[in-house]
Scaffold this active site. Structure first.
Site, PDB file in Angstrom:
ATOM      1  N   ARG A  72      -6.288 -11.992  10.644  1.00 17.80           N
ATOM      2  CA  ARG A  72      -5.563 -11.250   9.614  1.00 17.80           C
ATOM      3  C   ARG A  72      -6.589 -10.608   8.699  1.00 17.80           C
ATOM      4  O   ARG A  72      -7.340 -11.308   8.016  1.00 17.80           O
ATOM      5  CB  ARG A  72      -4.655 -12.203   8.827  1.00 17.80           C
TER       6      ARG A  72
ATOM      7  N   GLU B 287      -4.608  -8.414  -3.497  1.00 19.75           N
ATOM      8  CA  GLU B 287      -4.711  -8.412  -2.028  1.00 19.75           C
ATOM      9  C   GLU B 287      -3.894  -7.253  -1.493  1.00 19.75           C
ATOM     10  O   GLU B 287      -2.847  -6.921  -2.045  1.00 19.75           O
ATOM     11  CB  GLU B 287      -4.160  -9.741  -1.514  1.00 19.75           C
TER      12      GLU B 287
ATOM     13  N   CYS C  70       0.881  -1.169   0.000  1.00 19.58           N
ATOM     14  CA  CYS C  70       0.000   0.000   0.000  1.00 19.58           C
ATOM     15  C   CYS C  70       0.919   1.220   0.000  1.00 19.58           C
ATOM     16  O   CYS C  70       1.707   1.410   0.909  1.00 19.58           O
ATOM     17  CB  CYS C  70      -0.851  -0.040   1.264  1.00 19.58           C
TER      18      CYS C  70
ATOM     19  N   ARG D 219      -7.496  -8.350   5.570  1.00 21.57           N
ATOM     20  CA  ARG D 219      -6.925  -7.849   4.320  1.00 21.57           C
ATOM     21  C   ARG D 219      -8.044  -7.487   3.359  1.00 21.57           C
ATOM     22  O   ARG D 219      -9.121  -8.081   3.416  1.00 21.57           O
ATOM     23  CB  ARG D 219      -6.043  -8.931   3.659  1.00 21.57           C
TER      24      ARG D 219
END
Ligand SMILES: C[S@@+](CC[C@H](N)C(=O)[O-])C[C@H]1O[C@@H](n2cnc3c(N)ncnc32)[C@H](O)[C@@H]1O
Length: 424
Positions: free
Chosen positions: A164, A117, A78, A166
């Site tokens: 997690r 992802e 990102c 995502r």
């Protein structure tokens, strides 16, 4: 549908493993760690997939080598996606931003499907204009002729042993099977709650759906119709990062305090429908305790007695005055406690790239094992938390700490397997 896959930012091959399990075939992969000589992740990839064409170079240098394919996959960092007008070159996306490389691949090879992802922070970046980067990404897809469905998924919500979270982004061209399905769908609610890729694969209870427009100057989410500013026209440009439309979004996206993009949504022809959702799941649930190795004999994994206080301090709650060395600026630093040791009757916290190494840290997992002593998790346990086979990252040269680093970068494989089965 044919089943060829190109895997970008391949790391140690999380997408490839999922592809194998779900009837897809990776025909070309790219992995390159900038600024280092020894390419551990790439070596691990080729050890595990010796028959796949895998290229170890900066993606920017090899885009033209990529063959035509049916599905493009990748997990990418990102970064700041802003675009700027430069005197010399007209409009230019920030250099080194990997999103532009992905968009160039898509423009060149036009894969019917794309599955990406990223960290969920992508929906909220940057802080001063929340959602701007995701809006730029959606608008790029729009210009390239794709419809997009996205969803933030927490692996633990669907029975996996790690919390997690995502964001997964599934994009399709309109002339595909998924394009036809979308066209035939009665409502956006139906798509996001039942008919789209993510609700078909993951149980979903959808909240109310709201609308957002990619036109950047909206005062409220639904208030886009009376925007008097002329729209920047979406003109075909040679390079996706050169578009006036993206420059407009980049410059004029509002200073949202909260991102307008919720946990799931779709973008079609520049319109966005988005909602929060609750996971619906009543299957088996795996916990941190389920991935532990029964017998760990190497004393290296156990906490040194003289470091115990350090561990306790780092894991504990604190409120203290700190000083920025460079400027002398004083500020109060506060954080709450983390469980110490980590409870093994729950899914684990998110694994990050700094999980390896002996030094005390707030974020590394520490468990009390069957010997009643405290230890850090082993690389095999880290692999199991992501659903990789044991010793996946054990290569002739991979340093121990790097095995954890690779897992901090990777993804929960069976989650992606379910998505890739769903796309078929
Ligand atoms: C988030 S990780 C993806 C991990 C992968 N999904 C897995 O299962 O292991 C991103 C990867 O992109 C690689 N990378 C970063 N910059 C790159 C570039 N310019 N070209 C090619 N790969 C790059 C990094 O080395 C890293 O392995």
């Amino acid at each position: 549908m044919s089943n060829s896959v190109v895997e970008l930012f391949a790391g140690v091959g999380g997408f490839h493993l999922a592809a194998k399990e779900s009837g897809w075939k990776v025909i070309w992969a790219n992995q390159w760690e900038p600024g280092v000589k020894v390419q551990h992740a790439f070596d691990c990839y080729t050890k595990n997939f010796p028959d796949t064409v895998a290229v170890n170079d900066d993606i920017a240098n090899v885009i033209r080598d990529i063959p035509k394919h049916d599905l493009l996959v990748g997990g990418f960092p990102c970064q700041d996606y802003s675009v700027a007008a430069t005197k010399a070159k007209g409009i230019q996306g920030k250099k080194g931003v990997l999103w532009w490389e992905i968009s160039r691949v898509i423009k060149l090879r036009k894969p019917p499907y794309v599955l990406l992802e990223n960290v969920d922070r992508l929906l909220k970046s940057p802080t001063a204009q929340r959602g701007r980067d995701f809006a730029i990404m959606l608008a790029t897809f729009e210009e390239l002729g794709y419809t997009v469905e996205w969803r933030v998924v927490n692996a633990a919500d669907y029975g996996y042993p790690q919390r997690r979270r995502r964001v997964f982004i599934f994009a399709w061209r309109n002339n595909t099977d998924w394009g036809k399905r979308f066209k035939g769908c009665q409502s956006r609610e139906e798509w996001l709650g039942e008919a789209g890729l993510f609700p078909t694969v993951f149980g979903t209870k959808l909240d109310k759906v709201g609308e957002v427009d990619l036109e950047p100057k909206q005062t409220t989410l639904a208030d886009f119709t009376d925007d008097a500013r002329p729209k920047a026209r979406s003109r075909k440009t040679k390079d996706p990062a050169d578009s006036e439309r993206l420059l407009d979004i980049s410059n004029n996206w509002q200073a949202y305090k909260l991102s307008p993009f919720k946990k799931t949504g779709i973008m079609a022809k520049g319109k966005v429908w988005t909602a929060n959702y609750d996971a619906v799941y009543d299957g088996e649930r795996k916990l941190l305790g389920d991935v532990l190795e029964p017998k760990v004999t190497d004393p290296w994994f156990y906490l040194d007695k003289d470091e115990l206080e350090s561990w306790k301090y780092l894991k504990g709650s604190k409120k203290e005055e700190r000083i920025v060395k460079a400027t002398g600026f004083k500020f109060t630093y506060a954080e709450g406690p983390l469980p110490f040791p980590d409870p093994i009757d729950r899914p684990s916290r998110t694994m990050i790239t700094g999980e390896g190494g002996k030094a005390p840290s707030r974020f590394k997992h520490v468990i009390k094992d069957s010997t009643r002593k405290l230890r850090r998790i082993t690389p095999v346990e880290a692999e199991r938390l992501n659903g990789f086979p044991d010793d996946w990252t054990l290569t002739d040269t991979m340093p121990l700490n790097f095995r954890y680093f690779c897992m901090g970068n990777a993804l929960v494989v069976p989650l992606v397997t379910e998505m890739m089965k769903g796309i078929q």
